[in-house]
Design a protein around this motif. Structure first.
Motif, PDB file in Angstrom:
ATOM      1  N   LYS A  76      -5.567   4.046  12.001  1.00 17.40           N
ATOM      2  CA  LYS A  76      -4.628   3.909  10.999  1.00 17.40           C
ATOM      3  C   LYS A  76      -4.170   2.761  11.555  1.00 17.40           C
ATOM      4  O   LYS A  76      -3.355   2.080   9.769  1.00 17.40           O
TER       5      LYS A  76
ATOM      6  N   ILE B 188      -5.598  -0.697   9.636  1.00 16.14           N
ATOM      7  CA  ILE B 188      -5.316  -0.056   8.222  1.00 16.14           C
ATOM      8  C   ILE B 188      -3.809  -0.653   7.034  1.00 16.14           C
ATOM      9  O   ILE B 188      -4.155  -1.414   6.185  1.00 16.14           O
ATOM     10  N   GLU B 189      -3.192  -0.217   8.662  1.00 20.20           N
ATOM     11  CA  GLU B 189      -1.634  -0.621   7.423  1.00 20.20           C
ATOM     12  C   GLU B 189      -1.420  -2.381   7.808  1.00 20.20           C
ATOM     13  O   GLU B 189      -0.631  -2.221   6.888  1.00 20.20           O
TER      14      GLU B 189
ATOM     15  N   PHE C 214      -3.482  -3.917   8.000  1.00 24.72           N
ATOM     16  CA  PHE C 214      -4.903  -4.917   6.179  1.00 24.72           C
ATOM     17  C   PHE C 214      -4.387  -4.632   5.040  1.00 24.72           C
ATOM     18  O   PHE C 214      -3.856  -5.312   4.027  1.00 24.72           O
ATOM     19  N   THR C 215      -3.792  -3.685   4.288  1.00 23.17           N
ATOM     20  CA  THR C 215      -2.655  -3.179   3.490  1.00 23.17           C
ATOM     21  C   THR C 215      -1.647  -3.096   3.349  1.00 23.17           C
ATOM     22  O   THR C 215      -1.401  -3.528   2.301  1.00 23.17           O
ATOM     23  N   GLY C 216      -0.674  -3.662   4.371  1.00 19.70           N
ATOM     24  CA  GLY C 216       0.683  -3.615   4.294  1.00 19.70           C
ATOM     25  C   GLY C 216       1.160  -2.500   3.669  1.00 19.70           C
ATOM     26  O   GLY C 216       2.871  -2.277   3.682  1.00 19.70           O
ATOM     27  N   LEU C 217      -0.143  -1.515   3.731  1.00 16.91           N
ATOM     28  CA  LEU C 217       0.989  -0.020   3.386  1.00 16.91           C
ATOM     29  C   LEU C 217       0.893   0.686   4.782  1.00 16.91           C
ATOM     30  O   LEU C 217       1.221   0.198   6.253  1.00 16.91           O
TER      31      LEU C 217
ATOM     32  N   TYR D 102      -1.903  10.047   3.633  1.00 18.96           N
ATOM     33  CA  TYR D 102      -3.133   9.199   5.021  1.00 18.96           C
ATOM     34  C   TYR D 102      -4.182   9.787   4.810  1.00 18.96           C
ATOM     35  O   TYR D 102      -5.200   8.664   4.042  1.00 18.96           O
TER      36      TYR D 102
ATOM     37  N   TYR E 210      -5.496   8.642   1.166  1.00 18.09           N
ATOM     38  CA  TYR E 210      -6.019   7.826   0.587  1.00 18.09           C
ATOM     39  C   TYR E 210      -7.203   6.946   1.035  1.00 18.09           C
ATOM     40  O   TYR E 210      -8.096   6.571   0.327  1.00 18.09           O
TER      41      TYR E 210
ATOM     42  N   HIS F   5     -10.723   6.020  -0.879  1.00 20.06           N
ATOM     43  CA  HIS F   5     -10.929   4.681  -0.177  1.00 20.06           C
ATOM     44  C   HIS F   5     -11.837   4.401   0.503  1.00 20.06           C
ATOM     45  O   HIS F   5     -12.830   3.783   0.984  1.00 20.06           O
TER      46      HIS F   5
ATOM     47  N   PRO G  64      -2.252   7.805  -2.885  1.00 16.23           N
ATOM     48  CA  PRO G  64      -1.785   6.066  -3.831  1.00 16.23           C
ATOM     49  C   PRO G  64      -2.724   6.131  -5.172  1.00 16.23           C
ATOM     50  O   PRO G  64      -2.651   7.180  -5.692  1.00 16.23           O
TER      51      PRO G  64
ATOM     52  N   SER H   5      -8.253  -0.467 -11.109  1.00 14.94           N
ATOM     53  CA  SER H   5      -8.920  -1.367 -10.513  1.00 14.94           C
ATOM     54  C   SER H   5      -9.912  -2.673 -11.070  1.00 14.94           C
ATOM     55  O   SER H   5     -10.123  -2.211 -12.231  1.00 14.94           O
TER      56      SER H   5
END
Length: 272
Positions: free
Chosen positions: A65, A68-69, A71-74, A111, A114, A118, A181, A255
């Motif tokens: 987790k 992923i956070e 990399f994505t900024g989420l 989460y 998401y 993806h 998302p 996208s």
């Protein structure tokens, strides 16, 4: 699971009756499209080599987790207090597991949705409340089989009841209310998850072990599946109609890849 091949127009009329009946019974119908009528109702987790243990799966997704956070900024703050040790405690007894999984959405639901959208292997089987979104996913690709399939799922019959136990697999419907998302909302997504307590712990199971075709002779049914097979040869007709409704890859995915797919389809069917 067998089904009679129906035309696109027959599919629309038959599913209209299903939807109307469900509404009259204060129930709902979910839809899912497959590019081949030979494919079963399988999650991406089933199609992977990862463990089907609930505890193992949460250990894996919580372990990755932070990456992923980063990399994505989420950030996913829901169930922040449900760390892996707490998951282990939940999975230690049937009563604790049943209380947490059967009465509410699974831990870290946002989460998990998401990850499902993806490409990470997920125990969530994705559906749509729209039969037309399901049809898009059935017909979007160039034909790989003579027939596509669109499944309709109804969790409860007109009684509104559902029964279960610790020795039988159970399907839980996870509703639409989640901070997922953008594509979750565009696709009108809902999810189901199938679990069973076995050998001292909970495991994810196949929906095929639970879902049964509708039987008009039975007084009580649950986890009912209707399967519609449609000829792949109707692809142009279906996709042209869906485009008229504004249903295309760009709208459903938002996208660059979705835009390219939509433009390609427009050029393939020049009358769109």
């Amino acid at each position: 699971m067998t089904a009679t091949v129906v035309s696109w127009d027959d599919f629309k009329s038959q599913t209209t009756r299903l939807i109307d009946q469900a509404r009259a019974d204060h129930a709902s119908i979910l839809f899912r499209g497959h590019s081949s009528s030979d494919w079963d109702l399988q999650t991406t987790l089933e199609r992977s080599t990862h463990s089907d243990s609930v505890e193992d799966h949460y250990g894996m997704v919580l372990r990755i987790k932070s990456e992923i956070e980063a990399f994505t900024g989420l950030k996913w703050s829901d169930d922040a207090d449900v760390d892996y040790p707490k998951i282990q405690r939940i999975c230690s007894t049937y009563e604790d597991f049943s209380m947490r999984f059967s009465r509410q959405a699974p831990p870290h639901y946002a989460y998990m949705s998401y990850l499902r959208h993806h490409g990470f292997p997920s125990p969530l089987l994705d559906w749509s409340t729209s039969r037309f979104v399901a049809a898009f996913f059935a017909f979007r690709a160039h034909p790989i089989a003579d027939n596509v399939a669109i499944f309709a799922y109804r969790e409860r019959d007109k009684s509104g009841m559902k029964v279960g136990g610790n020795d039988v697999p159970s399907i839980r419907v996870c509703g639409p209310y989640v901070s997922g998302p953008r594509r979750h909302f565009a696709q009108r997504s809902q999810y189901t998850v199938c679990t069973m307590w076995s050998d001292g712990g909970p495991y994810f199971l196949s929906h095929n072990d639970v879902c049964k075709p509708f039987d008009p002779k039975k007084d009580f049914q649950q986890d009912i599946i209707f399967k519609f097979e449609l000829p792949s040869s109707e692809r142009e007709k279906v996709m042209t109609e869906l485009e008229d409704y504004g249903l295309n890859a760009y709208g459903l995915f938002g996208s660059e890849e979705g835009l390219m797919e939509s433009l390609s389809l427009r050029e393939e069917f020049s009358d769109i």
